[in-house]
Design an enzyme around this catalytic site. Structure first.
Site, short mmCIF file in Angstrom:
data_model
loop_
_atom_site.label_atom_id
_atom_site.label_comp_id
_atom_site.label_asym_id
_atom_site.label_seq_id
_atom_site.Cartn_x
_atom_site.Cartn_y
_atom_site.Cartn_z
N MET A 43 -1.72 2.72 -1.86
CA MET A 43 -0.96 1.57 -1.43
C MET A 43 -1.64 1.01 -0.22
O MET A 43 -1.92 1.78 0.69
CB MET A 43 0.45 2.03 -1.27
CG MET A 43 1.46 1.54 -0.24
SD MET A 43 1.39 -0.05 0.45
CE MET A 43 1.63 0.36 2.13
N PRO A 44 -1.98 -0.19 -0.16
CA PRO A 44 -1.88 -1.23 -1.18
C PRO A 44 -3.13 -1.30 -2.06
O PRO A 44 -4.16 -0.74 -1.71
CB PRO A 44 -1.74 -2.50 -0.34
CG PRO A 44 -2.55 -2.22 0.87
CD PRO A 44 -2.34 -0.74 1.15
N HIS A 45 -2.99 -2.02 -3.18
CA HIS A 45 -4.11 -2.25 -4.09
C HIS A 45 -4.26 -3.75 -4.29
O HIS A 45 -3.28 -4.45 -4.49
CB HIS A 45 -3.88 -1.58 -5.44
CG HIS A 45 -4.95 -1.90 -6.43
ND1 HIS A 45 -6.19 -1.31 -6.39
CD2 HIS A 45 -4.98 -2.78 -7.45
CE1 HIS A 45 -6.93 -1.80 -7.37
NE2 HIS A 45 -6.22 -2.69 -8.02
N SER B 75 -7.13 0.30 -1.95
CA SER B 75 -8.04 0.28 -3.10
C SER B 75 -8.20 -1.18 -3.55
O SER B 75 -7.28 -1.98 -3.43
CB SER B 75 -7.52 1.14 -4.25
OG SER B 75 -6.23 0.73 -4.64
#
Length: 76
Positions: free
Chosen positions: A1-3, A40
């Site tokens: 988190m976050p992507h 990511s």
């Protein structure tokens, strides 16, 4: 988190993709207060001719309730 999923026209170099990844990572760290380990990012390249059919209308414009930055263009 976050992507983050970054979708764009094909033709950018690996260096440009790495630079975008670094800039997005820094922006998320600063704005959300998360660490680099939790971020990511994936990148998808599209031919400009398929952008409207595969990305612009079915993903961007169809999901306007989640759209925080509206595009100011129409695809080819």
């Amino acid at each position: 988190m976050p992507h983050i999923t970054l979708k764009m026209y094909q033709g950018r170099t690996e260096e440009q993709k790495k630079a975008a990844t670094e800039a997005l990572t820094k922006a998320l760290q600063e704005s959300l207060g998360c660490t680099e380990d939790h971020i990511s990012i994936s990148i998808y390249d599209y031919d400009p001719k398929e952008w409207g059919e595969k990305v612009f209308y079915p993903e961007i414009m169809k999901d306007e309730e989640h759209l925080y930055k509206r595009p100011e263009y129409k695809p080819l």
